[in-house]
Structures are given as C-alpha cells and as structure tokens.
Scaffold this motif. Structure first.
Motif, PDB file in Angstrom:
ATOM      1  N   TYR A 252       0.857  -1.187   0.000  1.00 44.78           N
ATOM      2  CA  TYR A 252       0.000   0.000   0.000  1.00 44.78           C
ATOM      3  C   TYR A 252       0.888   1.231   0.000  1.00 44.78           C
ATOM      4  O   TYR A 252       1.944   1.251   0.640  1.00 44.78           O
ATOM      5  CB  TYR A 252      -0.899   0.056   1.243  1.00 44.78           C
ATOM      6  CG  TYR A 252      -1.271   1.482   1.577  1.00 44.78           C
ATOM      7  CD1 TYR A 252      -2.258   2.147   0.849  1.00 44.78           C
ATOM      8  CD2 TYR A 252      -0.576   2.192   2.566  1.00 44.78           C
ATOM      9  CE1 TYR A 252      -2.562   3.476   1.110  1.00 44.78           C
ATOM     10  CE2 TYR A 252      -0.874   3.516   2.831  1.00 44.78           C
ATOM     11  CZ  TYR A 252      -1.862   4.162   2.109  1.00 44.78           C
ATOM     12  OH  TYR A 252      -2.147   5.471   2.344  1.00 44.78           O
ATOM     13  N   SER A 253       0.451   2.266  -0.702  1.00 45.05           N
ATOM     14  CA  SER A 253       1.111   3.571  -0.565  1.00 45.05           C
ATOM     15  C   SER A 253       0.140   4.661  -0.967  1.00 45.05           C
ATOM     16  O   SER A 253      -0.810   4.431  -1.730  1.00 45.05           O
ATOM     17  CB  SER A 253       2.375   3.665  -1.428  1.00 45.05           C
ATOM     18  OG  SER A 253       2.034   3.921  -2.783  1.00 45.05           O
ATOM     19  N   ALA A 254       0.392   5.844  -0.453  1.00 42.27           N
ATOM     20  CA  ALA A 254      -0.191   7.029  -1.060  1.00 42.27           C
ATOM     21  C   ALA A 254       0.612   7.292  -2.327  1.00 42.27           C
ATOM     22  O   ALA A 254       1.802   6.980  -2.404  1.00 42.27           O
ATOM     23  CB  ALA A 254      -0.094   8.216  -0.109  1.00 42.27           C
ATOM     24  N   CYS A 255      -0.040   7.831  -3.348  1.00 42.21           N
ATOM     25  CA  CYS A 255       0.615   8.121  -4.626  1.00 42.21           C
ATOM     26  C   CYS A 255       0.477   9.616  -4.913  1.00 42.21           C
ATOM     27  O   CYS A 255      -0.584  10.197  -4.684  1.00 42.21           O
ATOM     28  CB  CYS A 255      -0.037   7.322  -5.750  1.00 42.21           C
ATOM     29  SG  CYS A 255      -0.025   5.533  -5.482  1.00 42.21           S
ATOM     30  N   PHE A 256       1.545  10.209  -5.424  1.00 44.27           N
ATOM     31  CA  PHE A 256       1.576  11.655  -5.621  1.00 44.27           C
ATOM     32  C   PHE A 256       1.915  11.969  -7.077  1.00 44.27           C
ATOM     33  O   PHE A 256       2.965  11.567  -7.581  1.00 44.27           O
ATOM     34  CB  PHE A 256       2.613  12.284  -4.692  1.00 44.27           C
ATOM     35  CG  PHE A 256       2.392  11.959  -3.245  1.00 44.27           C
ATOM     36  CD1 PHE A 256       1.603  12.764  -2.440  1.00 44.27           C
ATOM     37  CD2 PHE A 256       2.961  10.829  -2.689  1.00 44.27           C
ATOM     38  CE1 PHE A 256       1.388  12.459  -1.103  1.00 44.27           C
ATOM     39  CE2 PHE A 256       2.766  10.507  -1.349  1.00 44.27           C
ATOM     40  CZ  PHE A 256       1.970  11.326  -0.561  1.00 44.27           C
ATOM     41  N   ARG A 257       1.020  12.690  -7.740  1.00 44.37           N
ATOM     42  CA  ARG A 257       1.227  13.009  -9.158  1.00 44.37           C
ATOM     43  C   ARG A 257       0.779  14.435  -9.455  1.00 44.37           C
ATOM     44  O   ARG A 257      -0.349  14.802  -9.158  1.00 44.37           O
ATOM     45  CB  ARG A 257       0.461  12.025 -10.044  1.00 44.37           C
ATOM     46  CG  ARG A 257       0.870  10.577  -9.804  1.00 44.37           C
ATOM     47  CD  ARG A 257       0.126   9.600 -10.691  1.00 44.37           C
ATOM     48  NE  ARG A 257       0.463   8.225 -10.343  1.00 44.37           N
ATOM     49  CZ  ARG A 257      -0.001   7.146 -10.965  1.00 44.37           C
ATOM     50  NH1 ARG A 257      -0.838   7.300 -11.980  1.00 44.37           N
ATOM     51  NH2 ARG A 257       0.356   5.935 -10.585  1.00 44.37           N
ATOM     52  N   ARG A 258       1.687  15.185 -10.055  1.00 45.91           N
ATOM     53  CA  ARG A 258       1.331  16.548 -10.440  1.00 45.91           C
ATOM     54  C   ARG A 258       0.369  16.550 -11.615  1.00 45.91           C
ATOM     55  O   ARG A 258      -0.403  17.485 -11.791  1.00 45.91           O
ATOM     56  CB  ARG A 258       2.592  17.340 -10.795  1.00 45.91           C
ATOM     57  CG  ARG A 258       3.503  17.626  -9.604  1.00 45.91           C
ATOM     58  CD  ARG A 258       4.685  18.520 -10.000  1.00 45.91           C
ATOM     59  NE  ARG A 258       4.212  19.810 -10.462  1.00 45.91           N
ATOM     60  CZ  ARG A 258       4.485  20.320 -11.668  1.00 45.91           C
ATOM     61  NH1 ARG A 258       5.210  19.625 -12.530  1.00 45.91           N
ATOM     62  NH2 ARG A 258       4.043  21.508 -12.012  1.00 45.91           N
ATOM     63  N   GLU A 259       0.436  15.513 -12.443  1.00 45.93           N
ATOM     64  CA  GLU A 259      -0.429  15.388 -13.625  1.00 45.93           C
ATOM     65  C   GLU A 259      -0.321  16.634 -14.504  1.00 45.93           C
ATOM     66  O   GLU A 259      -1.310  17.206 -14.949  1.00 45.93           O
ATOM     67  CB  GLU A 259      -1.896  15.183 -13.208  1.00 45.93           C
ATOM     68  CG  GLU A 259      -2.133  13.916 -12.410  1.00 45.93           C
ATOM     69  CD  GLU A 259      -2.166  12.662 -13.265  1.00 45.93           C
ATOM     70  OE1 GLU A 259      -1.797  12.727 -14.435  1.00 45.93           O
ATOM     71  OE2 GLU A 259      -2.556  11.615 -12.734  1.00 45.93           O
ATOM     72  N   ALA A 260       0.921  17.093 -14.752  1.00 46.46           N
ATOM     73  CA  ALA A 260       1.132  18.270 -15.589  1.00 46.46           C
ATOM     74  C   ALA A 260       0.550  18.027 -16.980  1.00 46.46           C
ATOM     75  O   ALA A 260       0.746  16.983 -17.582  1.00 46.46           O
ATOM     76  CB  ALA A 260       2.625  18.571 -15.697  1.00 46.46           C
ATOM     77  N   GLY A 261      -0.188  19.011 -17.469  1.00 41.66           N
ATOM     78  CA  GLY A 261      -0.768  18.879 -18.803  1.00 41.66           C
ATOM     79  C   GLY A 261      -2.072  18.125 -18.844  1.00 41.66           C
ATOM     80  O   GLY A 261      -2.629  17.918 -19.915  1.00 41.66           O
ATOM     81  N   SER A 262      -2.595  17.705 -17.682  1.00 41.84           N
ATOM     82  CA  SER A 262      -3.806  16.889 -17.663  1.00 41.84           C
ATOM     83  C   SER A 262      -5.058  17.682 -17.339  1.00 41.84           C
ATOM     84  O   SER A 262      -6.136  17.128 -17.268  1.00 41.84           O
ATOM     85  CB  SER A 262      -3.646  15.765 -16.622  1.00 41.84           C
ATOM     86  OG  SER A 262      -2.603  14.912 -16.977  1.00 41.84           O
ATOM     87  N   TYR A 263      -4.920  18.965 -17.113  1.00 43.72           N
ATOM     88  CA  TYR A 263      -6.082  19.747 -16.707  1.00 43.72           C
ATOM     89  C   TYR A 263      -7.114  19.788 -17.816  1.00 43.72           C
ATOM     90  O   TYR A 263      -6.807  19.920 -18.993  1.00 43.72           O
ATOM     91  CB  TYR A 263      -5.644  21.154 -16.296  1.00 43.72           C
ATOM     92  CG  TYR A 263      -4.746  21.109 -15.097  1.00 43.72           C
ATOM     93  CD1 TYR A 263      -5.273  20.843 -13.835  1.00 43.72           C
ATOM     94  CD2 TYR A 263      -3.369  21.241 -15.222  1.00 43.72           C
ATOM     95  CE1 TYR A 263      -4.453  20.757 -12.722  1.00 43.72           C
ATOM     96  CE2 TYR A 263      -2.535  21.154 -14.119  1.00 43.72           C
ATOM     97  CZ  TYR A 263      -3.088  20.904 -12.870  1.00 43.72           C
ATOM     98  OH  TYR A 263      -2.267  20.811 -11.780  1.00 43.72           O
ATOM     99  N   GLY A 264      -8.372  19.652 -17.385  1.00 45.53           N
ATOM    100  CA  GLY A 264      -9.465  19.599 -18.333  1.00 45.53           C
ATOM    101  C   GLY A 264      -9.855  18.191 -18.713  1.00 45.53           C
ATOM    102  O   GLY A 264     -10.825  17.976 -19.419  1.00 45.53           O
ATOM    103  N   LYS A 265      -9.093  17.182 -18.262  1.00 44.17           N
ATOM    104  CA  LYS A 265      -9.372  15.781 -18.583  1.00 44.17           C
ATOM    105  C   LYS A 265      -9.991  15.085 -17.372  1.00 44.17           C
ATOM    106  O   LYS A 265      -9.293  14.554 -16.536  1.00 44.17           O
ATOM    107  CB  LYS A 265      -8.082  15.068 -18.994  1.00 44.17           C
ATOM    108  CG  LYS A 265      -7.412  15.661 -20.222  1.00 44.17           C
ATOM    109  CD  LYS A 265      -6.129  14.900 -20.544  1.00 44.17           C
ATOM    110  CE  LYS A 265      -5.429  15.480 -21.758  1.00 44.17           C
ATOM    111  NZ  LYS A 265      -4.164  14.757 -22.058  1.00 44.17           N
ATOM    112  N   ASP A 266     -11.314  15.130 -17.259  1.00 45.09           N
ATOM    113  CA  ASP A 266     -12.019  14.459 -16.161  1.00 45.09           C
ATOM    114  C   ASP A 266     -11.434  14.850 -14.804  1.00 45.09           C
ATOM    115  O   ASP A 266     -11.084  13.992 -13.994  1.00 45.09           O
ATOM    116  CB  ASP A 266     -11.947  12.935 -16.329  1.00 45.09           C
ATOM    117  CG  ASP A 266     -12.718  12.466 -17.547  1.00 45.09           C
ATOM    118  OD1 ASP A 266     -13.730  13.111 -17.861  1.00 45.09           O
ATOM    119  OD2 ASP A 266     -12.306  11.483 -18.158  1.00 45.09           O
ATOM    120  N   THR A 267     -11.314  16.140 -14.560  1.00 46.64           N
ATOM    121  CA  THR A 267     -10.641  16.591 -13.338  1.00 46.64           C
ATOM    122  C   THR A 267     -11.592  16.776 -12.162  1.00 46.64           C
ATOM    123  O   THR A 267     -11.143  17.033 -11.051  1.00 46.64           O
ATOM    124  CB  THR A 267      -9.922  17.933 -13.598  1.00 46.64           C
ATOM    125  OG1 THR A 267     -10.879  18.907 -14.047  1.00 46.64           O
ATOM    126  CG2 THR A 267      -8.848  17.762 -14.658  1.00 46.64           C
TER     127      THR A 267
END
Length: 420
Positions: A252-267
């Motif tokens: 198990y872990s917490a996961c950390f992602r900036r998701e750069a460039g993903s804005y507007g995609k099912d946010t």
C-alpha cells in the motif's frame, strides 16, 4: 533500458515502438555513436596488443644489448594514443547512455498498433446497470468527501475524506492487502514514500516524466507516483539466485502526481487527483515465466472487483497508450452506475527486462550465468475510482452502504478468505 545489440539487430521494431509512444530519439545519431564506440573499442584492443608486443620487444632488445630508444619512443606514442582514445571512449559512452535512456521499451506483438489503433476489449464482466445519482451528489455530507476544505488545506485535487467515506477508504485498502496476502500469496511491503533519482530512473519514470513528479529539491528526493517505484528498487544493483524466483510483493502507498498537462481531462471530484491511495502488486520472474505471471496478476486484480460486486471490463491498451517502460498493458475499467461510465482502476503491465537493465536487477542461473530478471506490476487496486463505483452501486436514500463482502470483512477479518 534496451540492450545495445538488440537495438542494432532490431532497429525497425525499436524505432516503431518509439514513434508509437511519442518518444523523440535521434536514431541516426545514436547509430553513429554506437559505431564510433565499436571502432574505438577495436582500435584500443589493437593498440593494447601493439603495446604489449612493443614491451616484449623492448625486453628482448635490452637483453641482446641493442638500442631500445626507438622502441621506448614508439611505446610512448602508443600510450598517448591509448589515453586519447580512452578519453574519447568515455565521452562516447556517456553520450550513448544519454541517448539510450530516452528509448522506450518495445511493444508486444499483440498490442494494437497503427494509425487508427484503439484499445481492444478482452473481457466484460457483470451487468452494466445505471443508477440515478452520481457519487458527487451522494457524498456531500459530514460522512462524505469535502473537496472544498481539501482545496483550502492543500489546493485543488486533494480530497478530504470524512467519517463513513474515510472508513470506507481504510477498510478497502486493508481488504485488498489481505486478499492478496492470504489468497494470492504475496508478501507485504510497506515502502518509503520518498525515493531518489536512481529509483525513478530504474522504473522508467525519469527522465521522461520529471515534470509530473513532486520533488523535494533541497534533499533531491521525489514523492512516489506509485509503490511500484520503491518495491521494484528493492533489488536494484543486486544479483538473486534462480531458486529465489519468483518473488511476489504487495504494497500500500499514497501516490503523488502533479499530472502536468492533464487539466481539463475528467478533473472533477475523485477522477484525477494529486494524492490518492493504491495497493500495488509487483513480481520478479524468470524471463520464460513473465507472460504467465502477467495473466495471473490480471486475474488477481479482477478478483477484487468480483468480490466487491462491481461490473467491469478489461482492455488491452494500444501502442500510443502503453507507457514508456511497458511492453504490454491491460487496463481494468470499473463500471460506475451513477456516472454511467467506465473508470480505470488498474493497469497491469509486463516490462520484460527493461526495468531490470536500468536498475541492474539480475539473477544467477543454475548454469552460473548472470541474467536480467523480468519485472511486472499492477494496481490491485487504486481506491478513488473504486470508491466512486462502490458509492454509486450501493447508494441508499440517505447516502451509501458498504458492499456485503466489506461488511463481512469488518466483522470477521481475514477469516472470510478461508471460504472464498
């Protein structure tokens, strides 16, 4: 990392995979560098052989009382040439490495490919029914998920789980861990959530995805995007014995992602987060066993959804959606009855020896050869979209209920797995 000789022998396949994965690699320059490296190695071998012969001639001439001055001068010239070419070889190998590290893994022949390629549905399970309310309409209470206060605390895409929703998250994580430990024979790992550059390089997130990483610059550490990273790196720079394989880990872990460039995609809501929880499956196998292990892991991840009473489909990703390090990836998409859509909850991938080469993870065969291990991983599962599907399927007039299997798990714990 792909083997140099493999790239030379399979140039068309390697270039095709790189193009499909949108990885820009100057192959013309790479092959010039590879050829120059080969020329230098051959030249150095010849020079060293010549140097040895000259040294032998010096000894013989000295013994015979002859003039060794010309031979000493020649030896000096050869040594200077060797030093010069060794320095060039070092520069060439650094340049080669900096080119090789941007080349993605090759694609399995079964992966859908081509200009108009799309994912392939390989399995559908359950009934794809529809409910009135989406999870977003259900969890607006003190027992739900508070996105507004989460944003106040940390920023957008950091949800704050409250009461019953927080309990669901915790129970779900523990249930999945115990299922994989008790029924699927995985060994539990609780890894660090911060890793160094070398760890992310080994699994292939770096250097390509650096902009998507949360980084602690003062300490040169990164928050993990998945437990795959620390768990795969357990055996980095190590040689295992063949009889130790396969190895099966769950974490198990917490996961950390900036998701750069993903804005507007099912946010909206839980669909795309900067921090989320996930249970990860990781395997280390011998090369001839990795295809079978891949299918086993796919079944193990599906087992979670079956027990939770959720409908889903399994798809084989096309070439352009297959990650940098993966050779073949299946996604499991759960059906969200209120949102009326499929949501990805798991990716199960076979990396062949790609990660093992980057991380120098090997095993000693019975014949005494050091061979690269095959690595695989899969989500078993990620919680946010699984929670969406659970809340929507088990919605009630005053909120949501827990699925029967989780109620049993809360009451009886690991004992329930004896009858499954």
């Amino acid at each position: 990392m792909l083997d140099r000789e493999f790239i030379v022998s399979n140039r068309e396949l390697v270039e095709k995979s790189a193009t499909a994965k949108k990885c820009k690699v100057n192959f013309e320059h790479l092959f010039k560098v590879i050829n120059r490296r080969k020329e230098l190695i051959n030249s150095l071998n010849s020079l060293r052989e010549e140097k040895n012969k000259n040294s032998s001639q010096v000894s013989k001439t000295r013994k015979d009382g002859g003039d060794i001055s010309p031979l000493l001068e020649k030896g000096k010239e050869i040594s200077n040439k060797i030093k010069e070419e060794e320095e060039e070889l070092k520069r060439i190998e650094e340049e080669e490495f900096n080119l090789l590290k941007w080349i993605p893994n090759i694609l399995d022949e079964e992966v859908p490919s081509g200009e108009n390629s799309n994912f392939k549905i390989v399995k559908e399970f359950g009934k794809f029914e529809e409910k009135k309310l989406s999870y977003f309409e259900i969890i607006k209470s003190d027992e739900g998920i508070d996105f507004k206060r989460g944003a106040k605390i940390s920023g957008s895409h950091f949800p704050l789980y409250l009461g019953k929703a927080a309990y669901l998250e915790r129970v779900l994580v523990n249930f999945m861990l115990d299922l994989h430990i008790v029924k699927h024979n995985y060994k539990e790992i609780f890894p660090p959530f911060l890793v160094n550059y070398d760890s992310l390089f080994s699994t292939g997130q770096l250097p390509k995805l650096e902009e998507d990483m949360y980084r602690l610059k003062d300490d040169d550490l990164f928050l993990i995007p998945t437990a795959e990273v620390p768990v795969t790196n357990i055996f980095r720079d190590e040689i295992l014995n063949e009889n130790e394989l396969p190895k099966k880990f769950v974490a198990y872990s917490a996961c950390f992602r900036r998701e750069a460039g993903s804005y507007g995609k099912d946010t909206k809501g839980l669909k795309r987060l900067h921090q989320f929880n996930k249970v990860e499956l990781v395997r280390f196998t011998k090369p001839e066993e990795s295809k079978k292990a891949h299918l086993e892991m796919l079944e193990e991840a599906q087992r979670v959804l079956v027990l939770l009473g959720l409908s889903y489909r399994v798809i084989l990703l096309p070439d352009f959606d297959t990650s940098f390090s993966s050779s073949k990836t299946y996604d499991i998409e759960v059906w969200a009855e209120g949102s009326k859509e499929f949501l990805e909850v798991s990716s199960v991938s076979n990396f062949l020896d790609f990660q093992a080469r980057r991380g120098k993870i090997r095993y000693k065969s019975r014949e005494g050869k050091n061979l690269f291990i095959h690595t695989l991983n899969g989500s078993g599962l990620a919680t946010p979209r699984t929670v969406i599907a659970l809340i929507e399927k088990y919605q009630t007039d005053d909120g949501f209920d827990f699925p029967p299997i989780l109620k049993d798990y809360i009451k009886f714990g690991r004992e329930i797995f004896k009858s499954l």
